[in-house]
Design an enzyme around this catalytic site. Sequence first.
Site, PDB file in Angstrom:
ATOM      1  N   HIS A 236       0.874  -1.179   0.000  1.00  0.00           N
ATOM      2  CA  HIS A 236       0.000   0.000   0.000  1.00  0.00           C
ATOM      3  C   HIS A 236       0.910   1.227   0.000  1.00  0.00           C
ATOM      4  CE1 HIS A 236      -3.012   2.880   1.279  1.00  0.00           C
ATOM      5  NE2 HIS A 236      -3.945   1.951   1.193  1.00  0.00           N
ATOM      6  N   ARG A 256      -6.769  10.193   0.121  1.00  0.00           N
ATOM      7  CA  ARG A 256      -6.618  10.672  -1.274  1.00  0.00           C
ATOM      8  C   ARG A 256      -7.976  10.761  -1.951  1.00  0.00           C
ATOM      9  NH1 ARG A 256      -3.196   6.337  -3.292  1.00  0.00           N
ATOM     10  NH2 ARG A 256      -3.377   5.406  -1.215  1.00  0.00           N
TER      11      ARG A 256
END
Length: 604
Positions: A236, A256
């Site tokens: 990740h 995000r």
Amino acid sequence: MTQYQAFEHDVLIIGAGGAGLRAAIEASAAGVKVGLVCKSLLGKAHTVMAEGGIAAALANVDDRDSWKVHFSDTMRGGQYVNNWRMAELHAKEAPDRVRELEAWGALFDRTSDGRILQRNFGGHRYPRLAHVGDRTGLEMIRTLQDHGIHLGIDVHMECTVAGLLKDGDRIAGAFAYERERGYFRVFRAKAVVLATGGIGRAYKITSNSWECTGDGHTLAYDAGAELIDMEYMQFHPTGMVWPPSVRGLLVTEGVRGEGGILLNNDGRRFMFDEIPDNYKAQTADNEEEGWRYCQGDKSARRPPELLTRDHVARCIVKEVREGRGSPHGGVFLDIAWIKKHIKNSEEHIKKKLPSMYHQFKKLGDIDITRQPMEVGPTSHYIMGGVRVDADTQMSGVPGLFACGECAAGINGANRLGGNSLSDLLVFGKRAGEHAAAYARGTKTGAIDEAQVAAVAKQVLEPFEREATGETAFAVQHDLQDLMQAKVGIVRNEADMAEALGALQRLNERARRAQVEGNRDYNPGWHTTLDLHNLLTVSEAIARSAILRKESRGGHFREDFPKKDDAAGKVSTVVRKGADGAMEISQVPIPEMPPELALIIKEMG
Ligand SMILES: Cc1cc2nc3c(=O)[nH]c(=O)nc-3n(C[C@H](O)[C@H](O)[C@H](O)COP(=O)(O)OP(=O)(O)OC[C@H]3O[C@@H](n4cnc5c(N)ncnc54)[C@H](O)[C@@H]3O)c2cc1C
């Protein structure tokens, strides 16, 4: 004669995360007797940590979404080596599974007209993740547990399965030890479902909980099932890098999705530098368009921060390697900047990302509503796992099923965020349903006392060892360093060959690791037993990664940096040979039926 407590179930489910609980509910609803075993307390499985959401094409926020777009996004994200049938079933069935969860009491965040709210996530073309702030896993586990507990499932908590038992070729049950007292339990069952989660604890930097030691992968492998796609490991892009004690802890992609941007130490948004060709048409080419996308403007394309995880992780590694990283070896993730666009941005961030706010405030003394976070890649999810039939989830061993992260296929070379929680629901249900049907159609297998005695001997053997000064913790620590350095985000032949040699030596050390004390409350003993699983999955990853001489998704080779068309037509399979050695081969990926190929073509 081995001393143990005996239990009998039609279906035994190993693991009480989202996949195991959903399988248990379905099997129990089919009217068979179900047992559920887990290493920790019920409610504490790793799924509880899931943050960002469940991917399902409900089309509540953007009515252009459909199962076809979700299918196409999943295949593109997985670089087309996914099991297309699993990707199809997943995309078609996920919306019903989410609505069902809501009907069972899950309180999702809402749209202004009262429907389940969906957020943006990497690789998903439209806002698709049903969520509960950034605590979706907690709500999912709570709901499944509340629902399941009334169905009469027998739960065996703090109990670790150390071996599967067979009657000839078919499954007959499992052998386990109680974590508190070390007493043994033998479960006799017509069908067994593995739902044991991931393997993240094989790496030094990981977002995974202590339970993720590859147990199900190894139990299946030792019982004669095949593992597939083990080279595909997802890092990740955003784990915490500071302070050191929490390095690797996840920073959800939801940051995000809500507009967070990645910056290097020059304050530059480096994600615009390199947009892969197959995503160019879908990706914003300027900051203003990216922001409009995050605000739900349907005419805008997604910002490059929401490209797939494999790509974002590699871009971060590049910035750090080339000297443009943050002080603690990561890059900056900034959500505070949205104050430029949103008046009450501080409240907005706290409402949308409450766990992230608290995580950084408490652990790093960073106020994310005002300051950027420092983030870097963390090992997160394994796409590889037990090879199963797409429709039933049964492995090659009759009566042995697998679902959730320990099974493979749906994600191909890279998983899209949010697709795991929906995978747990869709394939957990299928595994439970088919395990129950299998159990109904068969007699209980016999428990072979010689097999029971053999596993018991293996489990107790560490207490017999002579003083060597070696400890399981030291071996695990060195294994994690090795996998991080040599079989990590960027790989090459020489490093991985070296890793294979080192794994051999670690295996020898593991066999000498001493255990102090007795069977009561003994984490040193438990870790010694975990080592077999961690070393087995590590070897499977290294061997598979050496064989795949190309770069694809979560497998990046600096010595073969490009994709290779021929390699994209095969999957890597690992099995235990008759002599006990690991065998590896490649099998062709079945051709996709024309109607699915057409969907991919139409979605562009
Ligand atoms: C911090 C974090 C956030 C995430 N956020 C998201 C997200 O927002 N959306 C998304 O889709 N995915 C997310 N993921 C990924 C997702 O959470 C996992 O892939 C998923 O929860 C795995 O579920 P599972 O049911 O397969 O296994 P787990 O939840 O890991 O459960 C495994 C179970 O097996 C048991 N077990 C293991 N070994 C044994 C054994 N030997 N004997 C008995 N029991 C055993 C354990 O005790 C546990 O009960 C996230 C992951 C992390 C780390």
